[in-house]
Design an enzyme around this catalytic site. Structure first.
Site, PDB file in Angstrom:
ATOM      1  N   ASP A  74      45.053 -75.046 -18.238  1.00 18.17           N
ATOM      2  CA  ASP A  74      45.177 -75.600 -19.583  1.00 18.17           C
ATOM      3  C   ASP A  74      46.654 -75.687 -19.961  1.00 18.17           C
ATOM      4  O   ASP A  74      47.485 -74.927 -19.472  1.00 18.17           O
ATOM      5  CB  ASP A  74      44.378 -74.793 -20.607  1.00 18.17           C
ATOM      6  CG  ASP A  74      44.445 -73.288 -20.379  1.00 18.17           C
ATOM      7  OD1 ASP A  74      45.291 -72.839 -19.577  1.00 18.17           O
ATOM      8  OD2 ASP A  74      43.653 -72.565 -21.000  1.00 18.17           O
ATOM      9  N   GLU A 133      42.828 -74.686 -26.826  1.00 22.96           N
ATOM     10  CA  GLU A 133      42.860 -73.752 -27.945  1.00 22.96           C
ATOM     11  C   GLU A 133      42.020 -74.174 -29.141  1.00 22.96           C
ATOM     12  O   GLU A 133      41.471 -73.327 -29.829  1.00 22.96           O
ATOM     13  CB  GLU A 133      44.309 -73.526 -28.404  1.00 22.96           C
ATOM     14  CG  GLU A 133      45.168 -72.754 -27.411  1.00 22.96           C
ATOM     15  CD  GLU A 133      44.760 -71.299 -27.256  1.00 22.96           C
ATOM     16  OE1 GLU A 133      43.880 -70.841 -28.008  1.00 22.96           O
ATOM     17  OE2 GLU A 133      45.310 -70.627 -26.372  1.00 22.96           O
TER      18      GLU A 133
END
Length: 384
Positions: A74, A133
């Protein structure tokens, strides 16, 4: 040239300087792309995604493929003002790699660099994922069909840094590693007025107190204690002065469970409690529960046991079996569609993930990379 510690530290520090929020990781994407293009080979394909412009996939065609192995990193950061004093701290005010995604990317770049010089036996896809997130980038990728056809990994792996583990120590388990999460928001609509005449209104502050206490019974009275769960309210907002009853109170929090069924049961019970409190107090209460993107990270038992077997064979790799954690991660959504395993990588810091003072121990980078690279090559050597 082999990937060395200085390479990984450079990638991590460069990326640490330019943190960007979910779906706005354009500088990060440019940095990654420039690095990867510098290693371009005839057996590497770089794919960008029009509908998800900060995402990127890199595919290595294997020499004798029997499977496609995927690795995901990520790339987004958090709305946190960094307070580390590092010479390479964030240059973007109010944004920080406070969850270690700079570490995740540096390991992924190391893999791309290494396999550009050592063509793998099986196909390998390295996926740089935006928006872990807050915008559910894993779900977006799956729903867009990014992993269909020749871009479909047969198995997916990912790493998350863990400050509580010694630098370079890897950790996972055969089962659920991270919890599934639901984000909770509640708006209580009462009737405000003078605080001296509460009988003429409907006090949302008192109602909120009743509701908060009842919500704490969800885990203690509705969830099997062996399974566990969390209902935490982290925000309450209502009123503006001492002698006025407000019209509304806003509550916000998080709900977590180690199983999807457990999460569904908890969210259903929360809705029932809210409806009951609204009826008992003759007020309107709106509740919003966002679920479906941050599902439990359920490691595939066969793949996890295979990885554990590799770790047992390698005495040079520091490893300890993990315990389930209430951490949320949208890799869980990907693992609902493609079997795989997530691991912790210890980065040895006294500050927690999401802390403005998080400063990972870079001694974790090289052993983390080597273990990951060696496992991928070992996995590919196993055949079908």
């Amino acid at each position: 040239m082999p990937v060395n510690e200085e390479d990984l530290k450079t990638y991590r520090r460069d990326l640490h300087k330019i943190p960007e929020l979910a779906l706005a990781e354009f500088k990060t994407h440019r940095y990654l792309l420039e690095k990867i293009q510098s290693w371009q080979t005839n057996f590497m394909t770089i794919r960008q995604v029009e509908e998800l412009p900060t995402a990127m996939l890199v595919k290595f065609s294997g020499t004798d493929p029997s499977r496609t192995v995927g690795y995901r990193a990520d790339i987004d950061a958090l709305p946190v003002t960094e307070d580390t004093g590092l010479p390479f701290e964030s240059t973007h005010k109010g944004v920080m790699h406070a969850c270690g995604h700079d570490v995740h990317m540096s390991l992924a770049l190391g893999l791309v660099q290494y396999f550009s010089e050592h063509q793998p036996k099986d196909n390998l896809i390295v996926f740089f994922q935006p928006a872990e997130e807050s915008k559910s980038g894993g779900k977006l990728a799956v729903d867009l069909g990014i992993f269909e056809g020749e871009w479909h990994p047969d198995e997916f792996y990912g790493i998350h840094d863990q400050p509580n583990l010694p630098a370079g120590t890897l950790s996972t388990l055969a089962g659920t590693l991270f919890a599934g999460t639901a984000e909770l928001e509640i708006d209580i609509h009462g009737q405000g007025g003078h605080a001296a005449y509460p009988h003429l209104g409907k006090d949302p502050i008192v109602i909120s107190a009743e509701l908060i206490m009842l919500l704490q019974t969800v885990v203690s009275r509705d969830v099997d204690p062996i399974e566990g769960g969390v209902v935490s309210l982290g925000m309450i907002s209502g009123g503006f002065t001492n002698n006025v009853i407000p019209d509304t109170v806003h509550l916000a929090g998080t709900v977590r469970s180690m199983t999807k069924d457990g999460l569904d049961k908890m969210t259903t019970r929360i809705r029932q409690i809210v409806e009951g409190v609204a009826l008992a107090n003759d007020v309107k209460i709106n509740v919003r529960l966002e679920t479906g993107s941050y599902l439990p990270v359920e490691n595939n038992p066969d793949l996890a046991n295979n990885l554990l077997s590799f770790m047992e064979q390698r005495q040079d790799i520091a490893f300890e079996e993990a315990k389930p954690a209430m951490t949320g991660e949208d890799f869980g959504y990907i693992l609902q569609h493609i079997p795989g395993v997530m691991l912790w990588l210890g980065v040895n810091d006294n500050h927690s993930l999401h802390s403005a003072k998080l400063n990972i121990d870079e001694a974790a980078l090289l052993p983390g990379f080597n273990a990951l690279k060696d496992f991928i090559e070992w996995r590919m050597s196993q055949g079908e």
